[in-house]
Design a protein around this motif. Sequence first.
Motif, PDB file in Angstrom:
ATOM      1  N   GLY A   1      -3.267   4.774  -3.114  1.00 41.46           N
ATOM      2  CA  GLY A   1      -2.952   4.061  -1.785  1.00 41.46           C
ATOM      3  C   GLY A   1      -4.933   3.981  -1.204  1.00 41.46           C
ATOM      4  N   ARG A   2      -4.349   3.364   0.556  1.00 37.95           N
ATOM      5  CA  ARG A   2      -5.273   3.915   1.130  1.00 37.95           C
ATOM      6  C   ARG A   2      -4.386   4.325   2.648  1.00 37.95           C
ATOM      7  NH1 ARG A   2      -6.909   3.639  -2.907  1.00 37.95           N
ATOM      8  NH2 ARG A   2      -8.409   2.336  -4.423  1.00 37.95           N
TER       9      ARG A   2
ATOM     10  N   GLU B   1      -6.591  -4.795  -5.205  1.00 33.89           N
ATOM     11  CA  GLU B   1      -7.763  -4.598  -4.335  1.00 33.89           C
ATOM     12  C   GLU B   1      -9.163  -5.256  -4.711  1.00 33.89           C
ATOM     13  OE1 GLU B   1      -8.930  -0.466  -2.023  1.00 33.89           O
ATOM     14  OE2 GLU B   1      -9.501  -0.355  -3.918  1.00 33.89           O
TER      15      GLU B   1
ATOM     16  N   GLN C   1      -2.284   6.925   2.542  1.00 35.97           N
ATOM     17  CA  GLN C   1      -0.638   5.804   2.073  1.00 35.97           C
ATOM     18  C   GLN C   1      -0.684   6.793   0.560  1.00 35.97           C
ATOM     19  OE1 GLN C   1       2.340   4.866   4.155  1.00 35.97           O
ATOM     20  NE2 GLN C   1       0.588   5.136   5.558  1.00 35.97           N
TER      21      GLN C   1
ATOM     22  N   ASN D   1       0.786  -1.138  -0.256  1.00 38.58           N
ATOM     23  CA  ASN D   1       0.084   0.002   0.264  1.00 38.58           C
ATOM     24  C   ASN D   1       0.925   1.264  -0.498  1.00 38.58           C
ATOM     25  OD1 ASN D   1      -1.985   1.646   0.544  1.00 38.58           O
ATOM     26  ND2 ASN D   1      -1.996   1.543   2.610  1.00 38.58           N
ATOM     27  N   PRO D   2       0.681   2.243  -0.883  1.00 39.30           N
ATOM     28  CA  PRO D   2      -0.001   2.242  -2.151  1.00 39.30           C
ATOM     29  C   PRO D   2      -0.028   0.839  -3.413  1.00 39.30           C
ATOM     30  CG  PRO D   2       1.522   3.676  -2.879  1.00 39.30           C
ATOM     31  CD  PRO D   2       1.992   3.004  -0.952  1.00 39.30           C
TER      32      PRO D   2
ATOM     33  N   ASN E   1       2.425  -1.368   4.008  1.00 41.47           N
ATOM     34  CA  ASN E   1       2.063   0.118   4.069  1.00 41.47           C
ATOM     35  C   ASN E   1       4.208   0.667   4.171  1.00 41.47           C
ATOM     36  OD1 ASN E   1      -0.324   1.128   4.679  1.00 41.47           O
ATOM     37  ND2 ASN E   1       0.232   1.568   6.879  1.00 41.47           N
TER      38      ASN E   1
ATOM     39  N   TYR F   1      -2.917  -3.964   4.961  1.00 35.68           N
ATOM     40  CA  TYR F   1      -2.206  -3.302   4.015  1.00 35.68           C
ATOM     41  C   TYR F   1      -0.829  -3.610   4.285  1.00 35.68           C
ATOM     42  CZ  TYR F   1      -6.262  -1.181   2.389  1.00 35.68           C
ATOM     43  OH  TYR F   1      -6.793  -1.146   1.791  1.00 35.68           O
TER      44      TYR F   1
END
Length: 375
Positions: free
Chosen positions: A341-342, A123, A345, A116-117, A137, A135
């Motif tokens: 990202g989520r 996803e 991130q 992540n990203p 990161n 995730y």
Amino acid sequence: MNFETYPFEKLNNLLDPITPNADHTPLSLTIGEPQFDTPAFILDALNTHAPLLNKYPKTSGEAVLREGMLQYLKNRFALVLDNSQIIPTFGTREVLFNFPQFLLHDIENSVMAYPNPFYQIYEGAAKASRSEVIYMNLTPENDFQPILSEEALRRCDFVIINTPNNPTSSVMLMAELQRWVKLALEYDFVLLNDECYIDLYLDQPLPSLLNASIEVGNPEFHNILVINSISKRSSAPGLRSGFIAGDAQILKAYMTYRTYVGCASPLPLQHAAAVAWSDQDHVDAFRAKYIQNFEIAQEVLGITPPLATFYIWLEVEDEIAFTTRLYQEYNLKVIPGSFLGREDQGKGFVRLALVYEADKTRQALERIQDALKTN
């Protein structure tokens, strides 16, 4: 299924209300699509075999394509695989989407981990698999390397790593790949490396996860898989040629699943892809173009070139404001890192895809230089 809007659609929504500066010719560094002509020898093979459109292709792929892919693995990585250890795919996007659904279908409360990203198809596959996501990161503090806690390692059924990485351009070398193989064996999860950028190295050739598996005493690739694609290495994304390789036991069952998916590549495309996989000279020519682009980026922006890919993960103060300003004032499109990202991130970064010839690359990077100076 509730799928997230794709990054490029988000970008279009962000930029639609803005009128770009017409004093500049439009340029886009958004999509990882090489803007170089597909080599003539690949097109010749496609044209020669065009009459085969009157035949149904086999899901398993023609012998000529499999031989080309196996020859590539031997020439590039010194890997000697057999047909039970590789499946040709219709690019890698489809396999990244449907393989997790196959793998995790019968696992209750399945758990999937990925960086992540990320490339957003990861996803989508997790959502379609109804899997819980962990995730990994990628941050400046961990040098953009994926990390899982011991608790997460115990819970995971499937882990995707992506080296060389999109979007950060980070790379894992042999020792780190070996560590991941050992973790997959110790904690008994399936590990897949997305290796679509592995041939776009700037200096030394990079190892495959399959090389690392052999080095740690796992020559049968138990729990270990890789995917690769012709799109970047051959400037031929339209050929939709990829493969998944590794654990023969997993691939045998996956091959049966694929007979129901209906994603066999047309025969003319298979023949064209076969000659592309078999040849390295044209890839070296494209690599030279990317190396030149990074030299320009180092000169203009002062960045240190990565070990591989054609991406720059550029740190900025506010990625959304910077993206809109670049478009409004310089008629240049980039992707905000937060779109990739989520949980924040990618925030504070933009991704630049250096996929043009050198002159256009310089134009784009000089506009970015001007924007950074006046920020």
